[in-house]
Enzyme design. Structure first.
Site, PDB file in Angstrom:
ATOM      1  N   PRO A 123      13.219 -12.564   1.595  1.00 41.69           N
ATOM      2  CG  PRO A 123      14.096 -13.567   3.490  1.00 41.69           C
ATOM      3  CD  PRO A 123      14.492 -12.773   2.287  1.00 41.69           C
ATOM      4  NE  ARG A 124       5.157  -8.354   1.885  1.00 40.94           N
ATOM      5  CZ  ARG A 124       4.767  -7.568   0.885  1.00 40.94           C
ATOM      6  NH1 ARG A 124       5.452  -7.534  -0.238  1.00 40.94           N
ATOM      7  NH2 ARG A 124       3.689  -6.831   0.992  1.00 40.94           N
TER       8      ARG A 124
ATOM      9  CD  GLU B  30      19.528  -2.803  -2.191  1.00 43.18           C
ATOM     10  OE1 GLU B  30      20.415  -1.922  -2.188  1.00 43.18           O
ATOM     11  OE2 GLU B  30      19.765  -4.001  -1.940  1.00 43.18           O
TER      12      GLU B  30
ATOM     13  CD  GLU C 188      -1.350  -2.419   1.820  1.00 45.85           C
ATOM     14  OE1 GLU C 188      -2.041  -3.441   1.827  1.00 45.85           O
ATOM     15  OE2 GLU C 188      -0.180  -2.385   2.281  1.00 45.85           O
TER      16      GLU C 188
ATOM     17  N   PRO D 138       2.615  -9.765  -8.610  1.00 44.07           N
ATOM     18  CG  PRO D 138       1.183 -10.791 -10.165  1.00 44.07           C
ATOM     19  CD  PRO D 138       1.187 -10.071  -8.826  1.00 44.07           C
TER      20      PRO D 138
END
Length: 433
Positions: free
Chosen positions: A266-267, A310, A59, A335
């Protein structure tokens, strides 16, 4: 009712605080002053800004893209809830200078909300995708501040819960929003089912199709060239718990070590250390992005991308990408970031958070679906053996994105009446952004 709500919320915060401090204290402690509306760094240069609220990373990226397209004389304030959202918002708004400011949204408790509103005195509030806090909305509307939603959506997971309590949801939340800009016709129908009149709903499309291309990062590009040493680059982005082991297994099955570089992102930053231990156990020659310039081999098999902001740029040079959150059952992630560069994308079955986008990608055969690490490994192996196959899929994805742009113009039109309110508020202050 508000006293009961605040008492329950405060009790919940106090109850969960010890667990959060023990497990994620390093992540949340620096945010506490902002959440209490006491951070001196959040004091507006001028009151009367357009306030854009975004929850977290996805968001915040939408908010930054929207802020960049606002008229040049319009100052804005962007709030988020998570530290990663803050980092993404600050990076995305850096080029706007003092015209754009970033702060944390305070806890939804009366004294904190009032302190925040007195400090900033927003002229209008824009909610990105819809993060509805009942007391905040009530206090904002008490001040006659108009509220609009942009890029609104109602997921398969949230809609049934909202529908069961639709009368309360409508009275406490939805009735306090003047106008909804939603992503799809399905979102419009779900809003109508919750009791919102059709005249207050506009289908504007998905703003994520209109994200500006991320800037190329020369220092990172140089590192990528050194790490890859001419090998293709496979990127696994925004992975969730349990997916890293699947990605590493797929990489091995595709005979990736030795002929491809794997970038694993990783998120959530609080999982970087745990994922690093998993990677290092299987690939002792792997390196972390955070220490890559100080140590490590020049052509490692795996790089842990433990950095913020990044990943979107990294996709630019990828030979193939996997979208995280799709094998873990957590609803998937965006995606569009890899597909915009013509990168062939792989995704698991869980894309509930991006259902309409997923349906478009499925329809146009613009990505590849995989059910597990075995299928991902076979797919990556095929792309490495037959680069032209991957390029053809990636090109279909790129064309799909180009065909769906235009939501930003429709959203700006939706917000145009608020721009004059901000200008009048600025004029009343005798301020210039």
């Amino acid at each position: 009712m508000w006293w009961i709500y605040q008492a329950v919320l405060a009790a919940g915060l106090l109850g969960v605080a010890p667990w959060l401090l023990a497990r994620r204290g390093r992540h949340y402690l620096p945010t506490l002053r902002g959440r209490l509306a006491r951070d001196p760094g959040t004091a507006s240069l001028t009151p009367g800004r357009l306030w854009i609220h975004a929850v977290s990373v996805g968001e915040a990226a939408v908010a930054a893209a929207l802020a960049a397209r606002l008229p040049a004389d319009l100052p804005c304030l962007v709030t988020t809830i998570t530290p990663t959202g803050q980092a993404r918002a600050r990076a995305g708004l850096a080029g706007l200078g003092p015209r754009a400011e970033v702060a944390y949204l305070p806890f939804d408790l009366g004294p904190l909300v009032e302190r925040f509103l007195r400090r900033h005195e927003p002229a209008a509030l824009v909610l990105v995708e819809g993060d509805y806090w009942p007391l905040l909305l009530a206090r904002v509307r008490r001040r006659d501040v108009p509220v609009r939603v942009v890029n609104g959506r109602f997921s398969d997971r949230s809609f049934p819960r909202l529908h069961r309590a639709r009368t309360l949801v409508r009275r406490l939340l939805l009735d306090r929003v003047d106008l909804f800009g939603v992503q799809s016709a399905l979102d419009r129908e779900r809003l109508r089912a919750l009791g919102v009149p059709e005249e207050r709903i506009v289908v504007t499309g998905n703003l994520k199709f209109d994200f500006p291309e991320p800037p190329e990062l020369p220092a990172l590009s140089s590192l990528l060239a050194r790490w890859s040493a001419g090998r293709p680059i496979l990127v696994a982005g925004s992975t969730m718990s349990g997916e890293e082991s699947a990605v590493l297994a797929a990489y091995i099955q595709a005979r990736g070590p030795g002929r491809a570089l794997l970038l694993l992102a990783p998120r959530h930053p609080d999982r970087f250390d745990a994922v690093w231990e998993l990677v290092r156990a299987q690939f002792p020659a792997a390196i972390r992005r955070s220490s890559a310039e100080r140590s490590g081999p020049s052509s490692p098999p795996v790089v842990l991308l433990d950095s913020i902001g990044e990943l979107a740029s990294v996709y630019r040079g990828a030979a193939a990408a996997f979208v995280g959150g799709t094998l873990s059952g957590t609803g998937g992630h965006n995606p569009i970031e890899p597909a915009r560069f013509g990168v062939p994308v792989a995704a698991g079955p869980s894309m509930e958070n991006f259902r309409e986008i997923a349906e478009q990608f499925d329809r146009d055969e613009a990505w590849s679906r995989v059910r597990d690490d075995q299928e991902l490994g076979r797919l990556w192996g095929r792309f490495l053996d037959e680069p032209g196959t991957g390029r053809a899929i990636g090109e279909r994805g790129r064309l799909l994105i180009a065909a769906n742009r235009g939501a930003i113009e429709r959203t700006l039109e939706l917000l145009k009446p608020l721009f004059e309110l901000v200008r009048r508020a600025q004029a009343a202050q005798g301020a210039t952004p």
